[in-house]
Design a protein around this motif. Structure first.
Motif, PDB file in Angstrom:
ATOM      1  N   SER A 259      -4.138   0.428  -9.300  1.00 18.29           N
ATOM      2  CA  SER A 259      -2.824   1.027  -9.150  1.00 18.29           C
ATOM      3  C   SER A 259      -1.983   0.822 -10.413  1.00 18.29           C
ATOM      4  O   SER A 259      -1.346   1.754 -10.909  1.00 18.29           O
TER       5      SER A 259
ATOM      6  N   ALA B 189       0.851  -1.185   0.000  1.00 14.73           N
ATOM      7  CA  ALA B 189       0.000   0.000   0.000  1.00 14.73           C
ATOM      8  C   ALA B 189       0.889   1.238   0.000  1.00 14.73           C
ATOM      9  O   ALA B 189       1.966   1.241   0.589  1.00 14.73           O
ATOM     10  N   GLY B 190       0.414   2.276  -0.690  1.00 17.39           N
ATOM     11  CA  GLY B 190       1.161   3.526  -0.750  1.00 17.39           C
ATOM     12  C   GLY B 190       2.148   3.583  -1.900  1.00 17.39           C
ATOM     13  O   GLY B 190       2.693   4.634  -2.208  1.00 17.39           O
ATOM     14  N   LYS B 191       2.388   2.435  -2.526  1.00 19.11           N
ATOM     15  CA  LYS B 191       3.311   2.381  -3.667  1.00 19.11           C
ATOM     16  C   LYS B 191       2.513   2.058  -4.932  1.00 19.11           C
ATOM     17  O   LYS B 191       1.461   1.433  -4.869  1.00 19.11           O
TER      18      LYS B 191
ATOM     19  N   SER C 214      -3.894   0.882  -2.357  1.00 21.53           N
ATOM     20  CA  SER C 214      -4.458   0.932  -1.011  1.00 21.53           C
ATOM     21  C   SER C 214      -4.367  -0.441  -0.341  1.00 21.53           C
ATOM     22  O   SER C 214      -4.846  -0.622   0.768  1.00 21.53           O
TER      23      SER C 214
ATOM     24  N   PRO D 117      -1.089   5.280  -6.251  1.00 14.15           N
ATOM     25  CA  PRO D 117      -0.663   4.459  -5.108  1.00 14.15           C
ATOM     26  C   PRO D 117      -1.735   3.429  -4.731  1.00 14.15           C
ATOM     27  O   PRO D 117      -2.928   3.722  -4.731  1.00 14.15           O
TER      28      PRO D 117
END
Length: 189
Positions: free
Chosen positions: A83, A40-42, A91, A89
């Motif tokens: 994504s 997550a975040g990438k 989730s 990004p």
């Protein structure tokens, strides 16, 4: 790589030259249990075909609890499609439940296959459609069933996974506590 090629051939025709090209674009990655394929975040930048092992897709809810959304076993693709497609990004996390062997394609490799193999896009579209239908069919009944029915349904649909997934992850997937799952298992034996 036989499993990957056989899987793709279910969705369209490929000649030997195309098969060789696909093989050349795939990179083998081995994950140890609990390693992450994506986080997550990438931004997801690759797609994996699970040759051996089990992955899970999970996230953290607003209470900080880890929730397992679903499992991905052998002969299935794994990617956070939003994504990957929109370069945003993720989730969700994609994590190895067991040691895994994956055939991985980068975004560039997939673009090359799309440009070179005429049938590639229709094969990928058919695989994506199948996966989305399976995802809906997996989630929809979960909303209306009680915990025992969800567990029995899981056993019916995924008998090969039941003994390969830790109880804590299975309980998270079913939306119940591990102690509740233990009681349910004890009562249906």
């Amino acid at each position: 790589m036989v499993n990957l090629i056989n899987y793709l051939l279910q969705f369209g025709q490929l000649n030997q030259q195309q098969i060789d090209l696909i093989k050349s674009k795939a990179k083998v990655i081995e994950l140890k249990k609990e390693d992450y394929f994506s986080e997550a975040g990438k931004i997801a930048r690759q797609v994996a075909f699970v040759d051996d092992g089990i992955l899970r897709v999970c996230y953290y809810n607003n209470k900080g609890e880890e929730i397992t959304r679903y499992f991905i076993d052998e002969n299935n693709f794994a990617v956070d499609l939003n994504s990957f497609s929109y370069q945003i990004p993720s989730s969700e996390y994609v994590q190895a439940v067991t040691d895994c062997k994956l055939f991985v394609f980068s975004a560039d490799a997939l673009k090359d296959l799309s440009v070179t193999i005429i049938a590639w896009d229709s094969i990928i579209n058919a695989i994506t459609a199948k996966s989305l239908i399976e995802k809906v069919n997996r989630i929809s009944p979960m909303l209306a069933e009680d915990a025992k029915a969800r567990y029995i349904s899981f056993l019916d649909k995924f008998p090969q996974l039941a003994n390969r997934i830790p109880l804590s992850l299975l309980a998270s997937y079913l939306g119940i506590t591990q102690s509740s799952l233990s009681r349910i298992r004890k009562n249906i034996r």
